[in-house]
Design a protein around this motif. Sequence first.
Motif, PDB file in Angstrom:
ATOM      1  N   MET A  69      -0.846  12.807  -2.185  1.00  0.00           N
ATOM      2  CA  MET A  69      -1.361  12.170  -3.601  1.00  0.00           C
ATOM      3  C   MET A  69      -2.373  12.710  -3.424  1.00  0.00           C
ATOM      4  N   LYS A  70      -3.140  13.402  -3.889  1.00  0.00           N
ATOM      5  CA  LYS A  70      -4.594  13.766  -4.171  1.00  0.00           C
ATOM      6  C   LYS A  70      -5.901  12.940  -4.025  1.00  0.00           C
ATOM      7  N   GLN A  71      -6.832  14.185  -4.031  1.00  0.00           N
ATOM      8  CA  GLN A  71      -8.046  13.018  -3.778  1.00  0.00           C
ATOM      9  C   GLN A  71      -8.370  12.529  -4.800  1.00  0.00           C
ATOM     10  N   SER A  72      -8.227  13.240  -5.499  1.00  0.00           N
ATOM     11  CA  SER A  72      -9.173  12.287  -7.335  1.00  0.00           C
ATOM     12  C   SER A  72      -8.475  11.109  -7.194  1.00  0.00           C
ATOM     13  N   THR A  73      -6.769  10.980  -7.499  1.00  0.00           N
ATOM     14  CA  THR A  73      -5.792  10.089  -7.231  1.00  0.00           C
ATOM     15  C   THR A  73      -6.609   9.181  -6.596  1.00  0.00           C
ATOM     16  N   CYS A  74      -6.333   9.495  -5.246  1.00  0.00           N
ATOM     17  CA  CYS A  74      -7.006   8.226  -4.458  1.00  0.00           C
ATOM     18  C   CYS A  74      -8.236   7.216  -4.527  1.00  0.00           C
ATOM     19  N   ILE A  75      -9.256   7.916  -5.123  1.00  0.00           N
ATOM     20  CA  ILE A  75     -10.572   7.689  -5.454  1.00  0.00           C
ATOM     21  C   ILE A  75     -10.138   6.948  -6.328  1.00  0.00           C
ATOM     22  N   VAL A  76      -9.347   7.471  -7.826  1.00  0.00           N
ATOM     23  CA  VAL A  76      -9.656   6.126  -8.786  1.00  0.00           C
ATOM     24  C   VAL A  76      -9.486   4.780  -8.539  1.00  0.00           C
ATOM     25  N   LEU A  77      -7.432   5.091  -7.674  1.00  0.00           N
ATOM     26  CA  LEU A  77      -6.600   4.172  -7.573  1.00  0.00           C
ATOM     27  C   LEU A  77      -7.512   3.097  -6.892  1.00  0.00           C
ATOM     28  N   ALA A  78      -8.216   3.891  -5.908  1.00  0.00           N
ATOM     29  CA  ALA A  78      -8.749   2.807  -4.853  1.00  0.00           C
ATOM     30  C   ALA A  78     -10.759   1.927  -5.671  1.00  0.00           C
ATOM     31  N   ALA A  79     -11.045   3.166  -6.758  1.00  0.00           N
ATOM     32  CA  ALA A  79     -12.067   2.148  -7.443  1.00  0.00           C
ATOM     33  C   ALA A  79     -11.619   1.298  -8.575  1.00  0.00           C
ATOM     34  N   LEU A  80      -9.787   0.833  -8.824  1.00  0.00           N
ATOM     35  CA  LEU A  80      -9.868   0.727  -9.816  1.00  0.00           C
ATOM     36  C   LEU A  80      -9.273  -0.649  -9.428  1.00  0.00           C
ATOM     37  N   ASN A  81      -8.768  -0.447  -7.772  1.00  0.00           N
ATOM     38  CA  ASN A  81      -8.053  -1.645  -7.293  1.00  0.00           C
ATOM     39  C   ASN A  81      -9.189  -2.777  -7.165  1.00  0.00           C
ATOM     40  N   MET A  82     -10.154  -2.042  -6.374  1.00  0.00           N
ATOM     41  CA  MET A  82     -11.715  -3.401  -6.496  1.00  0.00           C
ATOM     42  C   MET A  82     -12.366  -3.697  -7.639  1.00  0.00           C
ATOM     43  N   LEU A  83     -12.028  -2.841  -8.725  1.00  0.00           N
ATOM     44  CA  LEU A  83     -12.708  -3.550  -9.877  1.00  0.00           C
ATOM     45  C   LEU A  83     -11.627  -4.925 -10.273  1.00  0.00           C
ATOM     46  N   ILE A  84     -10.108  -4.335 -10.085  1.00  0.00           N
ATOM     47  CA  ILE A  84      -9.018  -5.309  -9.561  1.00  0.00           C
ATOM     48  C   ILE A  84      -9.716  -6.767  -9.372  1.00  0.00           C
ATOM     49  N   ALA A  85      -9.460  -6.015  -7.923  1.00  0.00           N
ATOM     50  CA  ALA A  85     -10.351  -7.607  -7.052  1.00  0.00           C
ATOM     51  C   ALA A  85     -11.205  -7.990  -6.881  1.00  0.00           C
ATOM     52  N   VAL A  86     -12.074  -7.742  -7.489  1.00  0.00           N
ATOM     53  CA  VAL A  86     -13.204  -7.953  -7.477  1.00  0.00           C
ATOM     54  C   VAL A  86     -13.041  -8.934  -8.833  1.00  0.00           C
TER      55      VAL A  86
END
Length: 130
Positions: free
Chosen positions: A1-18
């Motif tokens: 998985m690419k760096q930017s993909t990881c960070i985008v997915l991390a941010a989206l998961n944090m958004l969903i979790a919050v």
Amino acid sequence: MKQSTCIVLAALNMLIAVGAGAFGAHGLKAILSIDMLAVWQTAVHYQMVHALGLFGLGLLRAQWPDANLLGCSAVAMLFGIVVFSGSLYALALSGILWLGAITPIGGVAFLVAWGMLAWCAYRRQSSSFN
């Protein structure tokens, strides 16, 4: 998985979790039993922790671009979020108890992800890439 993909997915998961955490605390508090609300909060907690893990993996990809194992770790971590937290969210909302039998598969994916990260760091430490 690419760096930017990881960070985008991390941010989206944090958004969903919050959002899920706030929804559980405010929208579901009057609807779910205390036990099912605890299940919901466990899902939120693990999603947040592993979203931060994904973020860290994305940052490490920039530092260790040749470490393909980091991408595998990110995939396992994302799979774990979907299966572990997803099954707990579904269980809390539906009350279908057999969904709890799926949850450990996500937990194993988390263990595999963290194990791969540890192995990757160990290999880098013991190689000439320092």
